[in-house]
Design an enzyme around this catalytic site. Structure first.
Site, PDB file in Angstrom:
ATOM      1  N   GLU A  71     -10.533  -6.825  -0.995  1.00 22.93           N
ATOM      2  CA  GLU A  71      -9.529  -5.803  -1.484  1.00 22.93           C
ATOM      3  C   GLU A  71      -8.736  -6.627  -2.805  1.00 22.93           C
ATOM      4  OE1 GLU A  71      -7.474  -3.143   0.930  1.00 22.93           O
ATOM      5  OE2 GLU A  71      -6.976  -1.802  -0.606  1.00 22.93           O
ATOM      6  N   HIS A 108      -9.616  -3.647   7.684  1.00 24.62           N
ATOM      7  CA  HIS A 108     -10.152  -2.244   7.363  1.00 24.62           C
ATOM      8  C   HIS A 108     -11.281  -2.088   6.444  1.00 24.62           C
ATOM      9  CE1 HIS A 108      -7.649  -1.319   3.540  1.00 24.62           C
ATOM     10  NE2 HIS A 108      -7.715  -2.903   3.825  1.00 24.62           N
ATOM     11  N   HIS A 143       0.567  -9.305   4.411  1.00 22.60           N
ATOM     12  CA  HIS A 143       1.652  -8.625   3.633  1.00 22.60           C
ATOM     13  C   HIS A 143       2.816  -8.879   4.600  1.00 22.60           C
ATOM     14  CE1 HIS A 143      -0.793  -6.171   0.848  1.00 22.60           C
ATOM     15  NE2 HIS A 143      -1.710  -6.106   2.020  1.00 22.60           N
ATOM     16  N   HIS A 145     -10.700 -11.327   2.394  1.00 25.35           N
ATOM     17  CA  HIS A 145     -10.836  -9.839   2.232  1.00 25.35           C
ATOM     18  C   HIS A 145     -10.806  -9.794   0.806  1.00 25.35           C
ATOM     19  CE1 HIS A 145      -9.975  -5.433   2.575  1.00 25.35           C
ATOM     20  NE2 HIS A 145      -8.778  -5.712   2.407  1.00 25.35           N
ATOM     21  N   TYR A 202       2.562   0.584   8.768  1.00 22.98           N
ATOM     22  CA  TYR A 202       1.362   0.023   8.098  1.00 22.98           C
ATOM     23  C   TYR A 202       0.239   0.324   8.878  1.00 22.98           C
ATOM     24  CZ  TYR A 202      -1.351  -3.670   5.825  1.00 22.98           C
ATOM     25  OH  TYR A 202      -2.440  -4.347   5.151  1.00 22.98           O
ATOM     26  N   HIS A 213      -1.899   2.829  -2.933  1.00 22.38           N
ATOM     27  CA  HIS A 213      -3.112   3.677  -2.656  1.00 22.38           C
ATOM     28  C   HIS A 213      -2.508   4.968  -1.856  1.00 22.38           C
ATOM     29  CE1 HIS A 213      -4.279   1.293   0.840  1.00 22.38           C
ATOM     30  NE2 HIS A 213      -4.798   0.282   0.216  1.00 22.38           N
ATOM     31  N   ASP A 256      -5.773  -6.563  -3.566  1.00 21.64           N
ATOM     32  CA  ASP A 256      -4.482  -6.898  -3.587  1.00 21.64           C
ATOM     33  C   ASP A 256      -4.313  -8.532  -2.835  1.00 21.64           C
ATOM     34  OD1 ASP A 256      -5.366  -5.910  -1.269  1.00 21.64           O
ATOM     35  OD2 ASP A 256      -3.500  -5.430  -0.260  1.00 21.64           O
ATOM     36  N   ASP A 314      -4.888  -8.218   6.405  1.00 22.38           N
ATOM     37  CA  ASP A 314      -4.234  -7.077   6.562  1.00 22.38           C
ATOM     38  C   ASP A 314      -3.675  -6.963   7.963  1.00 22.38           C
ATOM     39  OD1 ASP A 314      -4.032  -6.281   3.884  1.00 22.38           O
ATOM     40  OD2 ASP A 314      -6.235  -5.197   4.156  1.00 22.38           O
TER      41      ASP A 314
HETATM   42 FE   LIG Z   1      -6.801  -4.243   2.677  1.00 24.65          FE
HETATM   43 FE   LIG Z   2      -3.698  -5.798   2.074  1.00 25.84          FE
END
Ligand SMILES: [Fe+2]
Ligand SMILES: [Fe+2]
Ligand SMILES: Cc1cc2nc3c(=O)[nH]c(=O)nc-3n(C[C@H](O)[C@H](O)[C@H](O)COP(=O)(O)O)c2cc1C
Length: 391
Positions: free
Chosen positions: A80, A144, A222, A78, A191, A24, A82, A163
């Site tokens: 999101e 985030h 990650h 989370h 990051y 992204h 990913d 994250d």
């Molecule tokens: Fe995220």
């Molecule tokens: Fe992530």
């Protein structure tokens, strides 16, 4: 595909995205990983998943340890994609599993996947006993996304931080000490700058909680797992979230015929003469996401653009749009550029920097066509004065 046992009974079962180069808007030259953690206890628990195209890789690691049917809890820290992208596959493979997430996490999962699943909703301070271990949940809103939380296991002194504390690095190493603090620190800074930067105040609140936890290991979602350098990492996060840049300058510019570059070089000379290190970032050779890690640590930020069709260059506009969103505070700025007749480029740059509330101690310098010797000497002096302004 093999899992890695990171603590007795706790396994890394994530996916390695060797080919990821663009995340992204953020260039990821080293790829990334999505880290899922499988906990074998009375209740078999999976914490977070991987991007949808790595679901088979994750499941194959899980299958070497346990039949996925036996998974009791699917913790979603989370929403999101990913990290949640393979939740539908896990829920198919583990029909009796319940999803453990926050109320916002549930809403987000429903909006993404349109599936009816069983949920256990948790909030900050709540605990879930899974046998010999306890899962303690701490919401970290806007670090985030609104739904973010982290999961702490006191018996293992293990924080699964999603994250937070992540880095985009693909590799065979699973632990920071295997690759080295310097490399991982740099990736963690990049990051932070690209993903977490706007949410410094929320990061500070999360750190207030994290710093009270006995910690032996932090497993982010990650990159590499922290079983070393945890105090150093938390110190860096404190610094970044507090907007405490170093005595360092960043010059970001683009040019069509080289005049704005000459101006940038004169400014560099003046600043360096005053003993402040300068990082030069030319926007034709650096992606904006490679520039912002320096924005994280530079107190003085100079941005140059010539004028193109009554405005600044689109590369500079993209950079400024990006950093406006990252909301860096407590910076000193300066705008400059070459022009032919109207000169709006550098003026537009100045107005964006001012709009971010930065200190602008020196007037914008807009020079017509090719800079003269005395113009460049003047810019060197401005460079020295700017260096003086961040003492
Ligand atoms: Fe995220
Ligand atoms: Fe992530
Ligand atoms: C395609 C193009 C469009 C331009 N449009 C403008 C303009 O609208 N207003 C202006 O003041 N100068 C304009 N210029 C002139 C440049 O700003 C001028 O040549 C300047 O010295 C270039 O600086 P640089 O060497 O850093 O690229 C234009 C130049 C080009 C090549």
């Amino acid at each position: 595909m093999q899992p890695i046992e990171i603590k007795p009974g706790v396994y890394w079962v994530g996916g390695i995205d060797w080919d990821l180069r663009y995340f992204h808007g953020y260039v990821t030259p080293h790829g990334s990983t999505y880290n899922s953690y499988l906990i074998i206890d009375d209740k078999i628990t999976l914490v977070d998943t991987v991007k949808h195209y790595l679901a088979d890789e994750m499941l194959s690691r899980i299958k070497t340890i346990v039949d996925p049917k036996k998974i009791d809890y699917m913790v979603v820290n989370h929403v999101e994609m990913d990290h949640s992208g393979s939740v539908p596959r896990v829920m198919e493979a583990a029909p009796n599993a319940k999803i453990v997430t926050t109320p916002k996490g549930k809403k987000g999962l429903e909006m993404h996947y349109k599936k009816e699943w069983d949920y256990i909703l948790v909030q900050t301070g709540e605990e879930l006993k899974i046998g010999s271990r306890t899962l303690k949940f701490v919401q970290t809103p806007m670090v985030h996304w609104p739904d973010n939380m982290v999961t702490y296991i006191p018996e293992d002194k293990l924080l699964l931080s999603n994250d937070a504390f992540g880095q985009h690095i693909a590799g065979t190493e699973r632990f920071v000490d295997q690759l080295g603090w310097d490399i991982v620190r740099e990736a963690a800074a990049s990051y932070y700058a690209n993903i977490v930067f706007p949410y410094g105040d929320q990061v500070k609140k999360a750190l207030d909680v994290v710093e009270t936890l006995p910690l032996e290991m932090i497993g982010p979602s990650h990159g590499l797992i922290w079983r070393s350098h945890i105090p150093e990492l938390l110190k860096e996060y404190r610094k970044w979230s507090g907007n405490e840049p170093d005595r360092k300058a960043l010059i970001v510019y683009d040019t069509m015929w080289g005049s704005t570059r000459e101006m940038a070089l004169a400014l560099q000379e003046g600043i360096e003469k005053s003993g402040v290190p300068v990082v030069m970032k030319f926007l034709q050779t650096n992606h904006i996401s490679e520039v912002v890690p320096h924005l994280l640590t530079a107190k003085l930020v100079l941005v140059g653009s010539p004028t193109l069709n009554n405005g600044m260059l689109p590369t500079v506009a993209a950079f400024l749009t990006y950093i406006k969103g990252l909301r860096p505070k407590k910076r000193t700025g300066f705008a400059f550029g070459s022009y032919g007749w109207g000169g709006q480029g550098a003026r537009e740059v100045a107005s964006v920097l001012e709009g971010m509330g930065w200190e602008m101690p020196e007037e914008t310098v807009n020079l017509q066509y090719i800079p003269e010797r005395e113009d460049l000497d003047n810019l060197k002096q401005i460079g020295s004065k700017l260096a003086g302004a961040i003492e």
